[in-house]
Design a protein around this motif. Structure first.
Motif, PDB file in Angstrom:
ATOM      1  N   TYR A  37      42.278   7.075  -2.320  1.00 15.84           N
ATOM      2  CA  TYR A  37      43.531   8.341  -3.229  1.00 15.84           C
ATOM      3  C   TYR A  37      42.943   9.206  -4.136  1.00 15.84           C
ATOM      4  N   VAL A  38      42.057   8.697  -5.040  1.00 16.90           N
ATOM      5  CA  VAL A  38      41.211  10.216  -5.462  1.00 16.90           C
ATOM      6  C   VAL A  38      40.853  11.653  -3.850  1.00 16.90           C
ATOM      7  N   PHE A  39      39.462  10.830  -3.303  1.00 19.42           N
ATOM      8  CA  PHE A  39      38.918  11.455  -2.917  1.00 19.42           C
ATOM      9  C   PHE A  39      39.559  11.926  -1.300  1.00 19.42           C
ATOM     10  N   ARG A  40      41.099  11.932  -1.022  1.00 23.48           N
ATOM     11  CA  ARG A  40      41.810  11.588   0.445  1.00 23.48           C
ATOM     12  C   ARG A  40      41.656  13.434   0.443  1.00 23.48           C
ATOM     13  N   GLU A 100      32.415 -25.704  -7.103  1.00 27.23           N
ATOM     14  CA  GLU A 100      33.346 -25.646  -7.965  1.00 27.23           C
ATOM     15  C   GLU A 100      34.618 -24.953  -7.392  1.00 27.23           C
ATOM     16  N   PRO A 101      35.704 -25.099  -7.816  1.00 35.13           N
ATOM     17  CA  PRO A 101      37.043 -25.633  -7.272  1.00 35.13           C
ATOM     18  C   PRO A 101      37.322 -23.854  -7.465  1.00 35.13           C
ATOM     19  N   PHE A 102      38.192 -23.092  -6.506  1.00 36.58           N
ATOM     20  CA  PHE A 102      38.534 -21.978  -7.152  1.00 36.58           C
ATOM     21  C   PHE A 102      39.879 -22.070  -8.245  1.00 36.58           C
ATOM     22  N   VAL A 103      39.699 -21.234  -9.224  1.00 35.06           N
ATOM     23  CA  VAL A 103      40.836 -21.513  -9.834  1.00 35.06           C
ATOM     24  C   VAL A 103      41.900 -19.850 -10.106  1.00 35.06           C
ATOM     25  N   LEU A 104      42.679 -20.067  -9.911  1.00 34.86           N
ATOM     26  CA  LEU A 104      43.913 -19.255  -9.355  1.00 34.86           C
ATOM     27  C   LEU A 104      44.258 -18.790 -11.011  1.00 34.86           C
ATOM     28  N   PHE A 105      43.623 -16.787 -10.788  1.00 37.04           N
ATOM     29  CA  PHE A 105      43.418 -15.818 -12.622  1.00 37.04           C
ATOM     30  C   PHE A 105      43.010 -16.190 -12.977  1.00 37.04           C
ATOM     31  N   SER A 106      41.639 -16.973 -12.665  1.00 41.47           N
ATOM     32  CA  SER A 106      40.451 -16.904 -13.196  1.00 41.47           C
ATOM     33  C   SER A 106      39.938 -15.590 -13.511  1.00 41.47           C
ATOM     34  N   THR A 107      38.927 -15.552 -14.622  1.00 41.76           N
ATOM     35  CA  THR A 107      37.912 -14.030 -14.541  1.00 41.76           C
ATOM     36  C   THR A 107      37.635 -13.774 -13.652  1.00 41.76           C
ATOM     37  N   SER A 108      36.999 -14.154 -12.476  1.00 39.21           N
ATOM     38  CA  SER A 108      36.293 -13.848 -11.263  1.00 39.21           C
ATOM     39  C   SER A 108      37.751 -13.513 -10.030  1.00 39.21           C
ATOM     40  N   HIS A 109      38.696 -14.268 -10.260  1.00 43.56           N
ATOM     41  CA  HIS A 109      40.278 -14.033  -9.026  1.00 43.56           C
ATOM     42  C   HIS A 109      40.577 -11.944  -9.674  1.00 43.56           C
ATOM     43  N   LEU A 110      40.419 -11.917 -10.640  1.00 42.33           N
ATOM     44  CA  LEU A 110      41.341 -10.812 -12.045  1.00 42.33           C
ATOM     45  C   LEU A 110      39.627  -9.799 -11.238  1.00 42.33           C
ATOM     46  N   LEU A 111      38.904 -10.453 -11.829  1.00 43.63           N
ATOM     47  CA  LEU A 111      37.891  -9.017 -11.601  1.00 43.63           C
ATOM     48  C   LEU A 111      37.824  -8.865  -9.815  1.00 43.63           C
ATOM     49  N   ALA A 112      38.003  -9.635  -8.976  1.00 41.36           N
ATOM     50  CA  ALA A 112      38.427  -9.403  -7.455  1.00 41.36           C
ATOM     51  C   ALA A 112      39.404  -8.300  -7.160  1.00 41.36           C
ATOM     52  N   LEU A 113      40.763  -9.276  -7.598  1.00 37.24           N
ATOM     53  CA  LEU A 113      41.930  -7.581  -8.073  1.00 37.24           C
ATOM     54  C   LEU A 113      41.607  -6.585  -8.681  1.00 37.24           C
ATOM     55  N   LEU A 114      40.888  -6.766  -9.442  1.00 35.98           N
ATOM     56  CA  LEU A 114      41.008  -5.272 -10.045  1.00 35.98           C
ATOM     57  C   LEU A 114      39.533  -4.301  -9.035  1.00 35.98           C
ATOM     58  N   LEU A 115      38.978  -4.803  -8.284  1.00 37.88           N
ATOM     59  CA  LEU A 115      37.235  -3.792  -7.341  1.00 37.88           C
ATOM     60  C   LEU A 115      38.747  -3.947  -6.247  1.00 37.88           C
ATOM     61  N   LEU A 116      39.768  -3.929  -5.408  1.00 41.62           N
ATOM     62  CA  LEU A 116      41.584  -3.799  -5.004  1.00 41.62           C
ATOM     63  C   LEU A 116      41.697  -2.201  -5.485  1.00 41.62           C
ATOM     64  N   VAL A 117      42.090  -3.199  -6.255  1.00 40.25           N
ATOM     65  CA  VAL A 117      42.557  -2.050  -7.953  1.00 40.25           C
ATOM     66  C   VAL A 117      41.508   0.341  -7.051  1.00 40.25           C
ATOM     67  N   VAL A 118      40.947  -0.266  -7.841  1.00 39.70           N
ATOM     68  CA  VAL A 118      39.808   0.641  -8.091  1.00 39.70           C
ATOM     69  C   VAL A 118      38.827   1.720  -6.507  1.00 39.70           C
ATOM     70  N   ALA A 119      39.175   0.520  -5.666  1.00 39.39           N
ATOM     71  CA  ALA A 119      38.373   0.722  -3.806  1.00 39.39           C
ATOM     72  C   ALA A 119      39.907   1.833  -3.926  1.00 39.39           C
ATOM     73  N   SER A 120      40.783   1.117  -4.029  1.00 37.86           N
ATOM     74  CA  SER A 120      42.365   2.400  -3.716  1.00 37.86           C
ATOM     75  C   SER A 120      42.518   3.409  -4.234  1.00 37.86           C
ATOM     76  N   LEU A 121      42.282   3.441  -5.845  1.00 41.33           N
ATOM     77  CA  LEU A 121      41.816   5.009  -6.629  1.00 41.33           C
ATOM     78  C   LEU A 121      41.053   5.826  -6.052  1.00 41.33           C
ATOM     79  N   LEU A 122      39.996   5.517  -5.974  1.00 41.54           N
ATOM     80  CA  LEU A 122      38.632   6.602  -5.078  1.00 41.54           C
ATOM     81  C   LEU A 122      39.677   6.945  -4.001  1.00 41.54           C
TER      82      LEU A 122
END
Length: 242
Positions: A27-30, A3-25
């Motif tokens: 920062y929180v535990f710095r 299947e071709p990649f779809v910009l801002f699909s659910t999987s794409h948005l979840l991957a971006l959310l993973l970046l946000v969560v990992a970055s916040l973690l």
């Protein structure tokens, strides 16, 4: 059939959310990690190991699929270069590399995450590899910033621009001799990207220079100048209240 990649699909948005969560973690535990040398070492070496693994997975997949070619799969894209340099930075704690990678690594990887030049959708291995690698590039520089307490200077922006232009020169020469298009120096990618808004070749290359410089300046202000001013203002109010 993949299947071709779809910009801002659910999987794409979840991957971006993973970046946000990992970055916040991170920062929180710095503060906790700063006072635990063993914990710092574990996180630092884990990030370096995962970065190396992600690059190895890409090469192995290309070889297995018969897709490996010096014209397409050498580590000469900007994110490939910053990935390899991020490994060296994490292992050596090199401040010069940090100053470059904070801007070129985070800026380049973030743009790639927003508009991926990717032909494979979730759950293809290339989807996992692409997002893992780019998220790790960002986390590597954030780790050095928040945990190791490194800070780039305004001079770092100038050094980063010199690095980018030298890299573009060397990669451009390679593109010419191989008939390749690393760093999109010969033409725009076939998938949607920010380059679509920057004019035709070679105008978009010049526009990229200005946009990169602007983004680096904004990053310096948001990450260091404004927080520094807010901290000093808060400290000043505390002294005044005593």
């Amino acid at each position: 059939m993949n299947e071709p990649f779809v910009l801002f699909s659910t999987s794409h948005l979840l991957a971006l959310l993973l970046l946000v969560v990992a970055s916040l973690l991170l920062y929180v535990f710095r503060h906790s990690l700063r006072h635990r040398p063993l914990g710092r070492s574990i996180v630092r070496y884990t990030l370096a190991g995962l970065l190396a693994t992600s690059e190895a997975v890409l090469d192995i997949w290309n070889i297995i699929e018969g897709a490996w070619s010096p014209k397409y799969t050498l580590p000469l894209e900007l994110c490939s270069l910053t990935l390899l340099l991020s490994i060296i930075m994490l292992l050596t704690k090199n401040r010069l590399l940090y100053g470059i990678l904070f801007f070129a690594g985070i800026g380049g990887a973030f743009q790639a995450l927003i508009t991926p030049n990717l032909g494979y959708a979730f759950p293809h291995i290339r989807f996992y590899q692409f997002f893992t690698a780019h998220i790790l590039i960002i986390l590597a520089s954030l780790y050095m910033t928040w945990i190791e307490n490194y800070k780039p200077t305004w001079r770092s922006i100038g050094i980063t621009m010199i690095f980018l232009n030298l890299a573009a020169l060397l990669v451009g020469i390679t593109d010419h001799y191989l008939g390749a298009n690393y760093m999109f120096l010969m033409h725009k990618p076939s998938t949607a990207s920010i380059l679509d808004f920057l004019g035709p070749y070679p105008v978009y290359l010049l526009a990229e220079e200005g946009i990169a410089l602007l983004i680096f300046i904004i990053m310096q202000i948001l990450f260091f100048v404004l927080p520094g001013k807010i901290f000093r203002a808060g400290k000043s109010r505390s002294h005044s209240a005593i």
